[in-house]
Design a protein around this motif. Structure first.
Motif, PDB file in Angstrom:
ATOM      1  N   GLY A 126     107.553  25.591 -15.926  1.00  0.00           N
ATOM      2  CA  GLY A 126     108.045  26.388 -14.801  1.00  0.00           C
ATOM      3  C   GLY A 126     109.082  25.651 -13.977  1.00  0.00           C
ATOM      4  O   GLY A 126     110.115  26.208 -13.606  1.00  0.00           O
ATOM      5  N   ILE A 127     108.834  24.375 -13.706  1.00  0.00           N
ATOM      6  CA  ILE A 127     109.781  23.578 -12.928  1.00  0.00           C
ATOM      7  C   ILE A 127     111.075  23.362 -13.699  1.00  0.00           C
ATOM      8  O   ILE A 127     112.171  23.481 -13.137  1.00  0.00           O
ATOM      9  CB  ILE A 127     109.139  22.240 -12.515  1.00  0.00           C
ATOM     10  CG1 ILE A 127     108.030  22.509 -11.490  1.00  0.00           C
ATOM     11  CG2 ILE A 127     110.185  21.282 -11.943  1.00  0.00           C
ATOM     12  CD1 ILE A 127     107.172  21.314 -11.171  1.00  0.00           C
ATOM     13  N   LEU A 128     110.983  23.077 -14.987  1.00  0.00           N
ATOM     14  CA  LEU A 128     112.185  22.906 -15.796  1.00  0.00           C
ATOM     15  C   LEU A 128     112.978  24.208 -15.903  1.00  0.00           C
ATOM     16  O   LEU A 128     114.209  24.187 -15.931  1.00  0.00           O
ATOM     17  CB  LEU A 128     111.831  22.388 -17.188  1.00  0.00           C
ATOM     18  CG  LEU A 128     111.366  20.939 -17.258  1.00  0.00           C
ATOM     19  CD1 LEU A 128     110.927  20.584 -18.668  1.00  0.00           C
ATOM     20  CD2 LEU A 128     112.446  20.001 -16.781  1.00  0.00           C
ATOM     21  N   THR A 129     112.282  25.337 -15.937  1.00  0.00           N
ATOM     22  CA  THR A 129     112.965  26.633 -15.964  1.00  0.00           C
ATOM     23  C   THR A 129     113.724  26.857 -14.661  1.00  0.00           C
ATOM     24  O   THR A 129     114.867  27.306 -14.672  1.00  0.00           O
ATOM     25  CB  THR A 129     111.961  27.770 -16.205  1.00  0.00           C
ATOM     26  OG1 THR A 129     111.309  27.552 -17.457  1.00  0.00           O
ATOM     27  CG2 THR A 129     112.649  29.123 -16.239  1.00  0.00           C
ATOM     28  N   ILE A 130     113.111  26.518 -13.548  1.00  0.00           N
ATOM     29  CA  ILE A 130     113.769  26.681 -12.251  1.00  0.00           C
ATOM     30  C   ILE A 130     115.003  25.780 -12.155  1.00  0.00           C
ATOM     31  O   ILE A 130     116.071  26.216 -11.728  1.00  0.00           O
ATOM     32  CB  ILE A 130     112.795  26.375 -11.099  1.00  0.00           C
ATOM     33  CG1 ILE A 130     111.731  27.473 -11.016  1.00  0.00           C
ATOM     34  CG2 ILE A 130     113.541  26.244  -9.769  1.00  0.00           C
ATOM     35  CD1 ILE A 130     110.585  27.162 -10.072  1.00  0.00           C
ATOM     36  N   LEU A 131     114.872  24.537 -12.570  1.00  0.00           N
ATOM     37  CA  LEU A 131     115.953  23.566 -12.387  1.00  0.00           C
ATOM     38  C   LEU A 131     117.057  23.645 -13.432  1.00  0.00           C
ATOM     39  O   LEU A 131     118.236  23.463 -13.103  1.00  0.00           O
ATOM     40  CB  LEU A 131     115.375  22.151 -12.376  1.00  0.00           C
ATOM     41  CG  LEU A 131     114.421  21.819 -11.234  1.00  0.00           C
ATOM     42  CD1 LEU A 131     113.862  20.428 -11.403  1.00  0.00           C
ATOM     43  CD2 LEU A 131     115.119  21.973  -9.895  1.00  0.00           C
ATOM     44  N   MET A 175     118.421  33.617 -12.514  1.00  0.00           N
ATOM     45  CA  MET A 175     117.332  34.168 -13.337  1.00  0.00           C
ATOM     46  C   MET A 175     116.250  33.120 -13.579  1.00  0.00           C
ATOM     47  O   MET A 175     115.065  33.437 -13.623  1.00  0.00           O
ATOM     48  CB  MET A 175     117.884  34.669 -14.666  1.00  0.00           C
ATOM     49  CG  MET A 175     118.696  35.924 -14.548  1.00  0.00           C
ATOM     50  SD  MET A 175     119.509  36.458 -16.075  1.00  0.00           S
ATOM     51  CE  MET A 175     118.244  36.270 -17.298  1.00  0.00           C
ATOM     52  N   GLY A 176     116.652  31.869 -13.721  1.00  0.00           N
ATOM     53  CA  GLY A 176     115.694  30.790 -13.939  1.00  0.00           C
ATOM     54  C   GLY A 176     114.776  30.578 -12.759  1.00  0.00           C
ATOM     55  O   GLY A 176     113.587  30.291 -12.924  1.00  0.00           O
ATOM     56  N   ILE A 177     115.311  30.719 -11.551  1.00  0.00           N
ATOM     57  CA  ILE A 177     114.473  30.590 -10.353  1.00  0.00           C
ATOM     58  C   ILE A 177     113.410  31.677 -10.345  1.00  0.00           C
ATOM     59  O   ILE A 177     112.227  31.412 -10.132  1.00  0.00           O
ATOM     60  CB  ILE A 177     115.335  30.650  -9.075  1.00  0.00           C
ATOM     61  CG1 ILE A 177     116.236  29.417  -8.992  1.00  0.00           C
ATOM     62  CG2 ILE A 177     114.459  30.773  -7.828  1.00  0.00           C
ATOM     63  CD1 ILE A 177     117.308  29.488  -7.919  1.00  0.00           C
ATOM     64  N   ILE A 178     113.828  32.898 -10.620  1.00  0.00           N
ATOM     65  CA  ILE A 178     112.891  34.030 -10.625  1.00  0.00           C
ATOM     66  C   ILE A 178     111.850  33.864 -11.726  1.00  0.00           C
ATOM     67  O   ILE A 178     110.646  33.986 -11.492  1.00  0.00           O
ATOM     68  CB  ILE A 178     113.664  35.351 -10.789  1.00  0.00           C
ATOM     69  CG1 ILE A 178     114.554  35.587  -9.570  1.00  0.00           C
ATOM     70  CG2 ILE A 178     112.704  36.525 -11.008  1.00  0.00           C
ATOM     71  CD1 ILE A 178     115.588  36.676  -9.751  1.00  0.00           C
ATOM     72  N   GLN A 179     112.315  33.572 -12.950  1.00  0.00           N
ATOM     73  CA  GLN A 179     111.388  33.438 -14.077  1.00  0.00           C
ATOM     74  C   GLN A 179     110.478  32.216 -13.917  1.00  0.00           C
ATOM     75  O   GLN A 179     109.300  32.262 -14.278  1.00  0.00           O
ATOM     76  CB  GLN A 179     112.164  33.353 -15.388  1.00  0.00           C
ATOM     77  CG  GLN A 179     112.926  34.606 -15.729  1.00  0.00           C
ATOM     78  CD  GLN A 179     112.006  35.796 -15.970  1.00  0.00           C
ATOM     79  OE1 GLN A 179     110.874  35.645 -16.401  1.00  0.00           O
ATOM     80  NE2 GLN A 179     112.504  36.972 -15.682  1.00  0.00           N
ATOM     81  N   GLY A 180     111.013  31.126 -13.389  1.00  0.00           N
ATOM     82  CA  GLY A 180     110.201  29.927 -13.183  1.00  0.00           C
ATOM     83  C   GLY A 180     109.065  30.171 -12.209  1.00  0.00           C
ATOM     84  O   GLY A 180     107.942  29.720 -12.413  1.00  0.00           O
TER      85      GLY A 180
END
Length: 85
Positions: free
Chosen positions: A7-12, A50-55
């Protein structure tokens, strides 16, 4: 794969295809990088948002939901549960 780490890697790093590479979808990750370069960062910005939302959605999943959805990947991000339970 650890749910919190993913999740963190997806956000960042979603803009650069890191979730794709983690899941073994090298082609999707390379496409994401190329599109980011070709569009002069426009796609990177969109993928970053999109990464922030999906993360955040990944971090809110239970461990069982994450493991169940880990194999069904849409461009490097686990698909969310389709039907609300």
């Amino acid at each position: 794969m650890n749910k919190t780490l993913f999740g963190i890697l997806t956000i960042l790093f979603n803009a650069y295809g890191v979730p794709c590479f983690i899941q073994g979808q090298t082609k999707a990750g390379v496409i994401r990088i190329v599109l980011s370069c070709v569009t002069f960062g426009v796609m990177a910005t969109i993928n970053g948002i999109m990464g922030i939302i999906q993360g955040i959605k990944v971090l809110q999943m239970t461990e069982e939901e994450f493991q169940a959805n880990l194999g069904t990947i849409d461009m490097g991000i686990p698909k969310m549960i389709k039907d609300a339970e």
